[in-house]
Design an enzyme around this catalytic site. Sequence first.
Site, PDB file in Angstrom:
ATOM      1  N   CYS A 108      42.902  -3.345  68.223  1.00 31.27           N
ATOM      2  CA  CYS A 108      43.345  -2.831  69.524  1.00 31.27           C
ATOM      3  C   CYS A 108      44.693  -3.440  69.916  1.00 31.27           C
ATOM      4  O   CYS A 108      45.111  -3.318  71.057  1.00 31.27           O
ATOM      5  CB  CYS A 108      42.295  -3.112  70.599  1.00 31.27           C
ATOM      6  SG  CYS A 108      41.927  -4.859  70.843  1.00 31.27           S
ATOM      7  N   CYS A 145      41.391  11.616  89.456  1.00 33.55           N
ATOM      8  CA  CYS A 145      41.607  10.842  88.242  1.00 33.55           C
ATOM      9  C   CYS A 145      41.436  11.768  87.047  1.00 33.55           C
ATOM     10  O   CYS A 145      40.436  12.479  86.947  1.00 33.55           O
ATOM     11  CB  CYS A 145      40.637   9.663  88.139  1.00 33.55           C
ATOM     12  SG  CYS A 145      40.965   8.586  86.717  1.00 33.55           S
TER      13      CYS A 145
END
Length: 398
Positions: A356, A134
Amino acid sequence: MSETEIIQRIAARGDGVTPSGRHVARGVPGDAVGADGTLTPGPHHVIPPCRHVPACGGCQLQHADETALRQFVTDRVVHAAEAQDVAVGEVLPAHLSPPNSRRRATLHALRTVKGAVLGFHEGGSHRIVDMRECHILVPELFALVEPLRKLVATHGERQAVDIELTLADQGVDCIVKGISAEELAATEAMLDFARDHALARLSLDRGYGPETVWEPDPLTVSLSGVAVPFPHGSFLQPTHDGESVLVEDAVDYLQGASTVADLFSGLGTFAFALAGPRKVLAVEAARDAHLACKAAANGRQAPVLTLHRDLFRNPLQAEEASRFGAILLDPPRAGAREQIAQIAASTATRVAYVSCNPASWARDAKVLVDAGFRLRKLRPVGQFRWSTHVELTSYFTR
């Protein structure tokens, strides 16, 4: 349409878009697409660093270079404003969080006949991509992937397991949902896991919310140098560097104001940064976050007054908003329709709006502009690197 088109931009969902409006999966500006759909990579198309692309839903844009990513983040924010006829003053440089900087994530796991799979879901699917690498998680979180996989393989049950990880001051906070650990052996195994991997806190959610089973020291997160208790499920900005940019902008926008109303204040991400030269009223609906902020403010004797109030059902009224030198708000993705209406009706002259969701922000920005505000500054922020999730800071004056 000509035989070959050059992709001009990246759409909100991550597809490349040609001048004719054709959407091309995994296309970036500068790529050429033929009439048969053949994609020829251009100067901004790079090889994704992660083996799990494009299956993993954690990243949608690893094929875009830094220039293309910055342009995507900027376009999302600016175009959202333009769509609402909101004139933009200064567009500040976009901020992108670097690789391996995500300090919170929710992983999914499932016990199988061969062991367990653990990782993010595939895009638009409940299928779990078995994570072997990742490039977005901080090392402290990724280091737990293999141990957690083994834990699920041994103690997982028939249902899927959700694992919420957050890097706090004392280490990793881990919430496991889907492993009941009712028997003594399973309980001891969970405690051994927490001890062996130096977890700061381990909690089990058996369907009634997280219950702490391991917490050697009270868990905190530092916000502008203030250690704030971290209740289960509290919101924390996904990256430390992203948080720093948002906070620095807020402080810059609101310099000179003697009083500030921090609305949707959460744990106090902005309140503690703004406090000191000015007094701050921190207003939050989530009771645990409100109490955590209050405890931290009282412990540091910071000039932060906390108020428990649902700003959706009971927004700060126009006459209340008029009493403050400046207003800051950082609402959830849905935006702040009711609260913005009251600010627009007030005599407030300075507003810093952190968001956001460019779409809901632009809708609210339109209300402010119609009430006489001007959008002075706007900064695009990409904390969720390689994803289509975009954030921003903005500054309005009237």
